[in-house]
Design a protein around this motif. Structure first.
Motif, PDB file in Angstrom:
ATOM      1  N   UNK A 178      42.673  39.677  42.637  1.00  0.00           N
ATOM      2  CA  UNK A 178      42.964  38.505  41.811  1.00  0.00           C
ATOM      3  C   UNK A 178      43.349  38.947  40.402  1.00  0.00           C
ATOM      4  N   UNK A 179      44.277  38.211  39.807  1.00  0.00           N
ATOM      5  CA  UNK A 179      44.738  38.500  38.454  1.00  0.00           C
ATOM      6  C   UNK A 179      43.979  37.582  37.496  1.00  0.00           C
ATOM      7  N   UNK A 180      43.096  38.176  36.708  1.00  0.00           N
ATOM      8  CA  UNK A 180      42.237  37.360  35.856  1.00  0.00           C
ATOM      9  C   UNK A 180      41.078  36.788  36.660  1.00  0.00           C
ATOM     10  N   UNK A 181      40.500  35.722  36.140  1.00  0.00           N
ATOM     11  CA  UNK A 181      39.382  35.052  36.809  1.00  0.00           C
ATOM     12  C   UNK A 181      39.892  33.791  37.496  1.00  0.00           C
ATOM     13  N   UNK A 182      39.933  33.787  38.818  1.00  0.00           N
ATOM     14  CA  UNK A 182      40.385  32.582  39.520  1.00  0.00           C
ATOM     15  C   UNK A 182      39.357  31.461  39.429  1.00  0.00           C
ATOM     16  N   UNK A 183      39.824  30.241  39.583  1.00  0.00           N
ATOM     17  CA  UNK A 183      38.918  29.090  39.629  1.00  0.00           C
ATOM     18  C   UNK A 183      38.261  29.050  41.003  1.00  0.00           C
ATOM     19  N   UNK A 184      36.940  29.110  41.020  1.00  0.00           N
ATOM     20  CA  UNK A 184      36.220  29.195  42.282  1.00  0.00           C
ATOM     21  C   UNK A 184      35.160  28.115  42.386  1.00  0.00           C
ATOM     22  N   UNK A 185      34.976  27.617  43.596  1.00  0.00           N
ATOM     23  CA  UNK A 185      33.874  26.725  43.947  1.00  0.00           C
ATOM     24  C   UNK A 185      33.152  27.348  45.142  1.00  0.00           C
ATOM     25  N   UNK A 186      31.855  27.590  44.979  1.00  0.00           N
ATOM     26  CA  UNK A 186      31.086  28.294  45.998  1.00  0.00           C
ATOM     27  C   UNK A 186      29.975  27.384  46.505  1.00  0.00           C
ATOM     28  N   UNK A 187      29.881  27.254  47.811  1.00  0.00           N
ATOM     29  CA  UNK A 187      28.833  26.447  48.430  1.00  0.00           C
ATOM     30  C   UNK A 187      28.153  27.269  49.517  1.00  0.00           C
ATOM     31  N   UNK A 188      26.869  26.990  49.715  1.00  0.00           N
ATOM     32  CA  UNK A 188      26.089  27.681  50.736  1.00  0.00           C
ATOM     33  C   UNK A 188      25.421  26.658  51.648  1.00  0.00           C
ATOM     34  N   UNK A 189      25.124  27.097  52.852  1.00  0.00           N
ATOM     35  CA  UNK A 189      24.363  26.271  53.785  1.00  0.00           C
ATOM     36  C   UNK A 189      23.660  27.184  54.794  1.00  0.00           C
ATOM     37  N   UNK A 190      22.655  26.629  55.442  1.00  0.00           N
ATOM     38  CA  UNK A 190      21.872  27.359  56.434  1.00  0.00           C
ATOM     39  C   UNK A 190      22.182  26.775  57.802  1.00  0.00           C
ATOM     40  N   UNK A 219      30.935  29.359  51.542  1.00  0.00           N
ATOM     41  CA  UNK A 219      32.318  28.903  51.498  1.00  0.00           C
ATOM     42  C   UNK A 219      32.807  28.994  50.061  1.00  0.00           C
ATOM     43  N   UNK A 220      33.872  29.751  49.870  1.00  0.00           N
ATOM     44  CA  UNK A 220      34.410  29.998  48.526  1.00  0.00           C
ATOM     45  C   UNK A 220      35.844  29.481  48.482  1.00  0.00           C
ATOM     46  N   UNK A 221      36.096  28.494  47.644  1.00  0.00           N
ATOM     47  CA  UNK A 221      37.443  27.957  47.436  1.00  0.00           C
ATOM     48  C   UNK A 221      37.966  28.529  46.123  1.00  0.00           C
ATOM     49  N   UNK A 222      38.994  29.351  46.210  1.00  0.00           N
ATOM     50  CA  UNK A 222      39.527  30.053  45.038  1.00  0.00           C
ATOM     51  C   UNK A 222      40.974  29.643  44.813  1.00  0.00           C
ATOM     52  N   UNK A 223      41.302  29.388  43.560  1.00  0.00           N
ATOM     53  CA  UNK A 223      42.662  29.037  43.162  1.00  0.00           C
ATOM     54  C   UNK A 223      43.055  29.945  42.006  1.00  0.00           C
ATOM     55  N   UNK A 224      44.126  30.713  42.188  1.00  0.00           N
ATOM     56  CA  UNK A 224      44.524  31.630  41.128  1.00  0.00           C
ATOM     57  C   UNK A 224      45.783  32.389  41.477  1.00  0.00           C
ATOM     58  N   UNK A 225      46.012  33.458  40.726  1.00  0.00           N
ATOM     59  CA  UNK A 225      47.161  34.339  40.899  1.00  0.00           C
ATOM     60  C   UNK A 225      46.671  35.679  41.429  1.00  0.00           C
ATOM     61  N   UNK A 226      47.383  36.201  42.422  1.00  0.00           N
ATOM     62  CA  UNK A 226      46.948  37.418  43.094  1.00  0.00           C
ATOM     63  C   UNK A 226      48.060  38.455  43.044  1.00  0.00           C
ATOM     64  N   UNK A 227      47.671  39.702  42.822  1.00  0.00           N
ATOM     65  CA  UNK A 227      48.635  40.794  42.722  1.00  0.00           C
ATOM     66  C   UNK A 227      49.023  41.290  44.115  1.00  0.00           C
ATOM     67  N   UNK A 228      50.267  41.720  44.220  1.00  0.00           N
ATOM     68  CA  UNK A 228      50.779  42.256  45.481  1.00  0.00           C
ATOM     69  C   UNK A 228      51.882  43.264  45.173  1.00  0.00           C
ATOM     70  N   UNK A 229      51.734  44.473  45.686  1.00  0.00           N
ATOM     71  CA  UNK A 229      52.769  45.492  45.521  1.00  0.00           C
ATOM     72  C   UNK A 229      53.895  45.205  46.514  1.00  0.00           C
ATOM     73  N   UNK A 230      54.995  44.667  45.996  1.00  0.00           N
ATOM     74  CA  UNK A 230      56.108  44.278  46.852  1.00  0.00           C
ATOM     75  C   UNK A 230      56.945  45.501  47.223  1.00  0.00           C
ATOM     76  N   UNK A 231      57.322  45.578  48.489  1.00  0.00           N
ATOM     77  CA  UNK A 231      58.205  46.630  48.974  1.00  0.00           C
ATOM     78  C   UNK A 231      59.612  46.065  49.051  1.00  0.00           C
ATOM     79  N   UNK A 232      60.463  46.506  48.121  1.00  0.00           N
ATOM     80  CA  UNK A 232      61.775  45.907  47.931  1.00  0.00           C
ATOM     81  C   UNK A 232      62.913  46.771  48.463  1.00  0.00           C
ATOM     82  N   UNK A 233      62.628  47.697  49.353  1.00  0.00           N
ATOM     83  CA  UNK A 233      63.706  48.524  49.924  1.00  0.00           C
ATOM     84  C   UNK A 233      64.745  47.671  50.632  1.00  0.00           C
ATOM     85  N   UNK A 234      64.298  46.607  51.301  1.00  0.00           N
ATOM     86  CA  UNK A 234      65.207  45.780  52.099  1.00  0.00           C
ATOM     87  C   UNK A 234      65.737  44.572  51.332  1.00  0.00           C
TER      88      UNK A 234
END
Length: 434
Positions: free
Chosen positions: A109-121, A134-149
């Protein structure tokens, strides 16, 4: 006397300590949850992970990142709660902070994503307790793109879930009871990319200490894939470059006695090709290798340069006009044939290599849908879009999840129980959405 007072004081202190330690065990007349010990059993704990790509946003090629809303579900055994399924245990009454936790986070993740965390038994039919996170995360994520094609490329969109605990204490594995899901209906960048529905999962090991490589963390990478739609680049870059380079052969119609006019026209076409190359570079990161578009544009500029070089050399042959005309016809024929062969070969290479990867991804999509249909998780429908369904154990799972559109998660991803977990009973509160 003072010594006796100190003994009494110490006994009173020990008594208060015992009373406080006993207070950690919550005992009520009925509907009581008894936590016997806050320390998890010794040894490595296996945490099962499943990732759902709820909403994939913009894929930024230049910055090599993408936006997404993801749902990360984790499950692990909690033996301190075993045998209490017969009591009216409410999730709000469980102090999850005192229980063992794998301390999960999204590694790319890039920076601190917005997260909502809930637990249950939850309990199975043997009375064994499981903690579901259950973790609901909203944010920006890094990815090394392969641009050969590029622009015929297929990119991986990866979510890497890792634990802050060392591998000796925690191991992340793929959940065998649920499927990783890609929600293609809410894909934002549909005009530029095609999102595939299948996923792949790989285990990784992250090094905690660069000095001591033996200390590692467990991680799990779940990736979906997106194929770039090359239509814009084919018509606006490849086709225009092809026409510009083809026009260079028209400069041979100018009289050889006017080389300045020939060179002026040829140099204008070269500058136009350079401008197109600058446009392409502005949409790509600074990479040290050539993409398919770079190769095509460079070959076109080499062809234009060869034409310019010939127009400069032909002036040395004007002493014999017949010989100059014969040599120029040979040069024009060779350059034209080479350029035609190159374009045909370029199209064949694109079909054999970059497009082959797209065909493989489409085949994996069909296999993924077939596997879901065999497990009864989707309905086979060849005339319309196949709707994905995620298998979630327990009848109380996936209820009431809402997002900005006002729809529940079930409106997009139909959730059904897996046969292996049909006896698992949820102990979540009715007010807590899962």
């Amino acid at each position: 006397m003072m010594f006796g007072q100190e003994i009494n004081t110490l006994q009173n202190f020990n008594t208060r300590i015992k009373e406080r330690s006993n207070g950690y065990c919550r005992q009520r007349s009925q509907g009581t949850l008894i936590i016997h010990d806050i320390i998890h059993k010794s040894g490595k704990v296996k945490v099962e992970i499943v990732v759902q790509f709820f909403k994939v946003g913009e894929i930024d090629t230049l910055k090599e990142q993408f936006n997404a809303d993801v749902i990360v579900k984790a499950k692990w055994r909690e033996p301190t709660l075993d045998g209490q399924q017969g009591q009216a245990v409410v999730t709000d009454e469980v102090d999850f902070a005192r229980l063992w936790n794998p301390k999960l986070y999204i590694e790319n993740s890039l920076g601190d994503p917005k997260e909502q965390i809930r637990h249950r038994v939850m309990y199975n039919d043997k009375g064994e307790a499981f903690i579901y996170e259950k973790r609901v995360a909203k944010g920006t994520f890094m990815e090394n793109l392969e641009l050969d094609d590029f622009p015929f490329d297929v990119q991986d969109l990866t979510i890497t879930v890792a634990s802050e605990l060392p591998m000796s204490e925690c191991e992340l594995i793929e959940d065998k009871d649920e499927y990783h899901v890609v929600n293609r209906h809410s894909f934002v960048d549909e005009q530029e990319w095609h999102l595939y529905v299948h996923t792949e999962c790989n285990k990784k090991e992250l090094v905690i200490d660069q000095v001591d490589n033996s200390v590692k963390r467990s991680a799990l990478s779940v990736k979906c894939r997106a194929a770039r739609r090359p239509g814009y680049f084919v018509w606006n870059i490849f086709m225009i470059t092809f026409l510009i380079c083809s026009l260079s052969f028209a400069t041979f119609s100018v009289d050889k006695k006017l080389p300045q006019n020939r060179l002026q026209l040829a140099f204008t076409l070269v500058l136009t090709a350079v401008a197109f190359k600058s446009v392409v570079n502005s949409s790509l990161p600074r990479i040290s290798y050539l993409t398919y578009m770079d190769k095509y544009l460079l070959v076109s500029m080499v062809m234009l340069s060869a034409v310019c070089a010939w127009h400069a050399l032909v002036t040395r042959l004007l002493y014999n006009r017949a010989f100059a005309d014969k040599i120029e016809n040979i040069v024009l024929t060779i350059l034209s044939v080479l350029y035609i062969i190159y374009n045909i070969g370029f199209v064949v290479i694109i079909y054999l290599f970059p497009c082959k990867k797209r065909r493989i991804m489409s085949q994996k999509d069909r296999e993924y849908k077939s596997s879901l249909a065999m497990n009864g998780l989707i309905k086979s429908d060849s005339s319309s879009e196949v709707q994905e369904k995620a298998a979630t154990p327990g009848p109380g799972a996936a209820r009431g999840d809402k997002h900005a559109g006002g729809k529940t998660l079930n409106d997009v991803i139909k959730v059904v129980p897996v046969e292996a977990n049909k006896n698992i009973r949820s102990t979540q509160n009715g007010n807590t959405p899962h």
